[in-house]
Design a protein around this motif. Structure first.
Motif, PDB file in Angstrom:
ATOM      1  N   ILE A 119       0.869  -1.175   0.000  1.00  0.00           N
ATOM      2  CA  ILE A 119       0.000   0.000   0.000  1.00  0.00           C
ATOM      3  C   ILE A 119       0.905   1.224   0.000  1.00  0.00           C
ATOM      4  O   ILE A 119       1.785   1.359   0.850  1.00  0.00           O
ATOM      5  N   THR A 120       0.701   2.117  -0.957  1.00  0.00           N
ATOM      6  CA  THR A 120       1.553   3.295  -1.086  1.00  0.00           C
ATOM      7  C   THR A 120       1.111   4.398  -0.132  1.00  0.00           C
ATOM      8  O   THR A 120       0.043   4.329   0.482  1.00  0.00           O
ATOM      9  N   ASN A 146      -6.666   5.823   4.133  1.00  0.00           N
ATOM     10  CA  ASN A 146      -7.222   5.119   5.299  1.00  0.00           C
ATOM     11  C   ASN A 146      -8.740   5.006   5.233  1.00  0.00           C
ATOM     12  O   ASN A 146      -9.436   5.248   6.217  1.00  0.00           O
ATOM     13  N   CYS A 147      -9.250   4.579   4.113  1.00  0.00           N
ATOM     14  CA  CYS A 147     -10.701   4.494   3.918  1.00  0.00           C
ATOM     15  C   CYS A 147     -11.304   3.231   4.539  1.00  0.00           C
ATOM     16  O   CYS A 147     -12.519   3.106   4.615  1.00  0.00           O
ATOM     17  N   ASP A 148     -10.488   2.290   4.951  1.00  0.00           N
ATOM     18  CA  ASP A 148     -10.907   1.029   5.576  1.00  0.00           C
ATOM     19  C   ASP A 148     -11.461  -0.009   4.602  1.00  0.00           C
ATOM     20  O   ASP A 148     -11.860  -1.082   5.035  1.00  0.00           O
ATOM     21  N   ILE A 168      -3.516  -7.301   6.010  1.00  0.00           N
ATOM     22  CA  ILE A 168      -3.609  -5.847   6.050  1.00  0.00           C
ATOM     23  C   ILE A 168      -3.866  -5.400   7.486  1.00  0.00           C
ATOM     24  O   ILE A 168      -4.697  -5.972   8.184  1.00  0.00           O
ATOM     25  N   TYR A 169      -3.115  -4.395   7.897  1.00  0.00           N
ATOM     26  CA  TYR A 169      -3.268  -3.869   9.256  1.00  0.00           C
ATOM     27  C   TYR A 169      -3.062  -2.362   9.255  1.00  0.00           C
ATOM     28  O   TYR A 169      -2.513  -1.795   8.309  1.00  0.00           O
ATOM     29  N   GLU A 170      -3.506  -1.727  10.327  1.00  0.00           N
ATOM     30  CA  GLU A 170      -3.378  -0.281  10.437  1.00  0.00           C
ATOM     31  C   GLU A 170      -1.966   0.053  10.898  1.00  0.00           C
ATOM     32  O   GLU A 170      -1.548  -0.317  11.999  1.00  0.00           O
ATOM     33  N   GLY A 171      -1.229   0.731  10.035  1.00  0.00           N
ATOM     34  CA  GLY A 171       0.127   1.141  10.356  1.00  0.00           C
ATOM     35  C   GLY A 171       0.126   2.486  11.075  1.00  0.00           C
ATOM     36  O   GLY A 171      -0.929   2.995  11.465  1.00  0.00           O
ATOM     37  N   ALA A 172       1.288   3.079  11.234  1.00  0.00           N
ATOM     38  CA  ALA A 172       1.410   4.350  11.947  1.00  0.00           C
ATOM     39  C   ALA A 172       0.675   5.484  11.234  1.00  0.00           C
ATOM     40  O   ALA A 172       0.034   6.308  11.877  1.00  0.00           O
ATOM     41  N   LYS A 173       0.748   5.502   9.897  1.00  0.00           N
ATOM     42  CA  LYS A 173       0.114   6.586   9.138  1.00  0.00           C
ATOM     43  C   LYS A 173      -0.901   6.084   8.127  1.00  0.00           C
ATOM     44  O   LYS A 173      -1.869   6.770   7.827  1.00  0.00           O
ATOM     45  N   PRO A 222     -10.482   2.553  -3.615  1.00  0.00           N
ATOM     46  CA  PRO A 222     -11.051   3.617  -4.447  1.00  0.00           C
ATOM     47  C   PRO A 222     -10.017   4.528  -5.106  1.00  0.00           C
ATOM     48  O   PRO A 222     -10.344   5.260  -6.030  1.00  0.00           O
ATOM     49  N   ILE A 223      -8.776   4.474  -4.636  1.00  0.00           N
ATOM     50  CA  ILE A 223      -7.775   5.383  -5.217  1.00  0.00           C
ATOM     51  C   ILE A 223      -6.593   4.643  -5.851  1.00  0.00           C
ATOM     52  O   ILE A 223      -5.606   5.270  -6.220  1.00  0.00           O
ATOM     53  N   ASP A 224      -6.685   3.345  -5.967  1.00  0.00           N
ATOM     54  CA  ASP A 224      -5.642   2.532  -6.607  1.00  0.00           C
ATOM     55  C   ASP A 224      -4.258   2.755  -5.998  1.00  0.00           C
ATOM     56  O   ASP A 224      -3.286   2.985  -6.711  1.00  0.00           O
TER      57      ASP A 224
END
Length: 82
Positions: free
Chosen positions: A5-6, A11-13, A24-29, A55-57
């Motif tokens: 993930i770039t 962070n749309c979930d 997939i996990y929630e990173g710092a940013k 949604p944003i590729d």
């Protein structure tokens, strides 16, 4: 090849719930993908579901983790998915 993930991630979930390997996990940013768990959905689907819902590729192949289809399938078989 694992996915990445770039920094364009918003962070749309959308991807989090779609990953059958819990890679997939929630990173710092932004959200991040654990390359040790990512199989590009091999073993579950014909194509990566995170790519389909983003949604944003902002998800792309991770050039630091190149794997063949057979290697991805072997990784899938070694994972313990709950």
């Amino acid at each position: 090849m694992a996915l990445l993930i770039t920094t364009a991630c918003i962070n749309c979930d959308m991807c989090l719930a779609e990953c059958p390997n819990q890679a997939i996990y929630e990173g710092a940013k932004i959200y991040e993908i654990d390359p040790l768990r990512c199989t590009e959905c091999i073993g579950f689907y014909d194509a990566p579901t995170c790519l389909a819902v983003c949604p944003i590729d902002c998800i792309q192949l991770d050039p630091q983790h190149t794997e063949t289809q057979m290697e991805l399938l072997a990784k899938f078989n070694s994972l313990k998915i709950i």
